[in-house]
Design a protein around this motif. Structure first.
Motif, PDB file in Angstrom:
ATOM      1  N   HIS A 111       0.826  -1.213   0.000  1.00 14.73           N
ATOM      2  CA  HIS A 111       0.000   0.000   0.000  1.00 14.73           C
ATOM      3  C   HIS A 111       0.858   1.260   0.000  1.00 14.73           C
ATOM      4  O   HIS A 111       0.532   2.233  -0.687  1.00 14.73           O
ATOM      5  CB  HIS A 111      -1.038  -0.021   1.133  1.00 14.73           C
ATOM      6  CG  HIS A 111      -0.628   0.568   2.434  1.00 14.73           C
ATOM      7  ND1 HIS A 111      -0.634   1.926   2.673  1.00 14.73           N
ATOM      8  CD2 HIS A 111      -0.232  -0.001   3.591  1.00 14.73           C
ATOM      9  CE1 HIS A 111      -0.255   2.156   3.918  1.00 14.73           C
ATOM     10  NE2 HIS A 111       0.002   0.985   4.490  1.00 14.73           N
ATOM     11  N   LEU A 112       1.981   1.233   0.711  1.00 14.14           N
ATOM     12  CA  LEU A 112       2.862   2.401   0.688  1.00 14.14           C
ATOM     13  C   LEU A 112       3.513   2.581  -0.681  1.00 14.14           C
ATOM     14  O   LEU A 112       3.577   3.693  -1.206  1.00 14.14           O
ATOM     15  CB  LEU A 112       3.937   2.276   1.770  1.00 14.14           C
ATOM     16  CG  LEU A 112       3.446   2.423   3.211  1.00 14.14           C
ATOM     17  CD1 LEU A 112       4.574   2.124   4.194  1.00 14.14           C
ATOM     18  CD2 LEU A 112       2.859   3.800   3.460  1.00 14.14           C
ATOM     19  N   GLY A 113       3.974   1.488  -1.267  1.00 11.90           N
ATOM     20  CA  GLY A 113       4.612   1.560  -2.583  1.00 11.90           C
ATOM     21  C   GLY A 113       3.661   1.991  -3.683  1.00 11.90           C
ATOM     22  O   GLY A 113       4.056   2.670  -4.631  1.00 11.90           O
ATOM     23  N   ALA A 114       2.407   1.598  -3.547  1.00 16.84           N
ATOM     24  CA  ALA A 114       1.408   1.939  -4.564  1.00 16.84           C
ATOM     25  C   ALA A 114       0.754   3.294  -4.309  1.00 16.84           C
ATOM     26  O   ALA A 114       0.001   3.789  -5.145  1.00 16.84           O
ATOM     27  CB  ALA A 114       0.329   0.854  -4.620  1.00 16.84           C
ATOM     28  N   GLY A 115       1.029   3.871  -3.147  1.00 14.09           N
ATOM     29  CA  GLY A 115       0.462   5.188  -2.846  1.00 14.09           C
ATOM     30  C   GLY A 115      -1.024   5.162  -2.557  1.00 14.09           C
ATOM     31  O   GLY A 115      -1.739   6.103  -2.895  1.00 14.09           O
ATOM     32  N   LEU A 145      -4.228   0.166 -10.292  1.00 17.64           N
ATOM     33  CA  LEU A 145      -3.814  -1.177 -10.707  1.00 17.64           C
ATOM     34  C   LEU A 145      -2.408  -1.167 -11.287  1.00 17.64           C
ATOM     35  O   LEU A 145      -1.625  -2.083 -11.033  1.00 17.64           O
ATOM     36  CB  LEU A 145      -4.807  -1.755 -11.719  1.00 17.64           C
ATOM     37  CG  LEU A 145      -6.182  -2.096 -11.166  1.00 17.64           C
ATOM     38  CD1 LEU A 145      -7.108  -2.524 -12.289  1.00 17.64           C
ATOM     39  CD2 LEU A 145      -6.079  -3.179 -10.097  1.00 17.64           C
ATOM     40  N   LEU A 146      -2.085  -0.142 -12.050  1.00 15.24           N
ATOM     41  CA  LEU A 146      -0.737  -0.035 -12.605  1.00 15.24           C
ATOM     42  C   LEU A 146       0.298   0.124 -11.495  1.00 15.24           C
ATOM     43  O   LEU A 146       1.373  -0.478 -11.545  1.00 15.24           O
ATOM     44  CB  LEU A 146      -0.654   1.141 -13.578  1.00 15.24           C
ATOM     45  CG  LEU A 146      -1.349   0.919 -14.926  1.00 15.24           C
ATOM     46  CD1 LEU A 146      -1.482   2.237 -15.675  1.00 15.24           C
ATOM     47  CD2 LEU A 146      -0.609  -0.113 -15.751  1.00 15.24           C
ATOM     48  N   ASP A 195       5.917  -6.100  -9.351  1.00 15.71           N
ATOM     49  CA  ASP A 195       6.819  -6.428 -10.449  1.00 15.71           C
ATOM     50  C   ASP A 195       6.231  -7.510 -11.351  1.00 15.71           C
ATOM     51  O   ASP A 195       6.878  -8.511 -11.665  1.00 15.71           O
ATOM     52  CB  ASP A 195       8.191  -6.846  -9.919  1.00 15.71           C
ATOM     53  CG  ASP A 195       9.258  -6.871 -11.011  1.00 15.71           C
ATOM     54  OD1 ASP A 195       9.138  -6.092 -11.979  1.00 15.71           O
ATOM     55  OD2 ASP A 195      10.186  -7.691 -10.911  1.00 15.71           O
ATOM     56  N   VAL A 196       4.961  -7.284 -11.738  1.00 17.77           N
ATOM     57  CA  VAL A 196       4.274  -8.172 -12.675  1.00 17.77           C
ATOM     58  C   VAL A 196       3.571  -7.317 -13.724  1.00 17.77           C
ATOM     59  O   VAL A 196       3.189  -6.177 -13.446  1.00 17.77           O
ATOM     60  CB  VAL A 196       3.232  -9.090 -11.980  1.00 17.77           C
ATOM     61  CG1 VAL A 196       3.883 -10.029 -11.007  1.00 17.77           C
ATOM     62  CG2 VAL A 196       2.143  -8.288 -11.315  1.00 17.77           C
ATOM     63  N   PRO A 197       3.391  -7.860 -14.921  1.00 19.02           N
ATOM     64  CA  PRO A 197       2.611  -7.126 -15.917  1.00 19.02           C
ATOM     65  C   PRO A 197       1.161  -6.995 -15.448  1.00 19.02           C
ATOM     66  O   PRO A 197       0.605  -7.917 -14.839  1.00 19.02           O
ATOM     67  CB  PRO A 197       2.689  -8.011 -17.168  1.00 19.02           C
ATOM     68  CG  PRO A 197       3.829  -8.948 -16.933  1.00 19.02           C
ATOM     69  CD  PRO A 197       3.948  -9.107 -15.451  1.00 19.02           C
ATOM     70  N   LEU A 198       0.564  -5.860 -15.714  1.00 19.08           N
ATOM     71  CA  LEU A 198      -0.830  -5.649 -15.342  1.00 19.08           C
ATOM     72  C   LEU A 198      -1.716  -6.765 -15.901  1.00 19.08           C
ATOM     73  O   LEU A 198      -2.643  -7.223 -15.233  1.00 19.08           O
ATOM     74  CB  LEU A 198      -1.312  -4.277 -15.837  1.00 19.08           C
ATOM     75  CG  LEU A 198      -2.780  -3.949 -15.580  1.00 19.08           C
ATOM     76  CD1 LEU A 198      -3.084  -3.974 -14.089  1.00 19.08           C
ATOM     77  CD2 LEU A 198      -3.131  -2.614 -16.189  1.00 19.08           C
ATOM     78  N   ALA A 199      -1.401  -7.209 -17.102  1.00 21.64           N
ATOM     79  CA  ALA A 199      -2.201  -8.267 -17.742  1.00 21.64           C
ATOM     80  C   ALA A 199      -2.266  -9.533 -16.895  1.00 21.64           C
ATOM     81  O   ALA A 199      -3.266 -10.254 -16.936  1.00 21.64           O
ATOM     82  CB  ALA A 199      -1.652  -8.579 -19.126  1.00 21.64           C
TER      83      ALA A 199
END
Length: 77
Positions: free
Chosen positions: A36-40, A61-62, A69-73
């Motif tokens: 949550h911290l890394g994603a803001g 989501l991005l 460290d995974v593709p959104l897809a």
């Protein structure tokens, strides 16, 4: 293509998305705090996303995909 009469399918996809995010986070041994911290985003929003009770924006989501460290897809397939 015929659209469903109700939105139940959307809620099912939301739960699947949340499960994928949680599974990837746990697989990589990333805490909710770090994600949550890394994603803001707030911890509460992350918990709602992982439980399938929140409709995250594309930007959210991005950010989550980037921290994991995974593709959104891989999360939304």
């Amino acid at each position: 293509m015929h659209a469903p009469d109700d939105d139940d399918w959307l809620y099912e996809h939301s739960h699947v998305l949340g499960e994928r995010i949680r599974a990837e986070r746990e697989r990589k041994k990333i805490t909710q705090e770090r994600l949550h911290l890394g994603a803001g985003i707030s911890r509460n929003v992350l918990q709602l996303i992982e439980s399938g009770r929140h409709n995250p924006t594309l930007f959210t989501l991005l950010r989550i995909a980037r921290v994991l460290d995974v593709p959104l897809a891989d999360l939304v397939r």
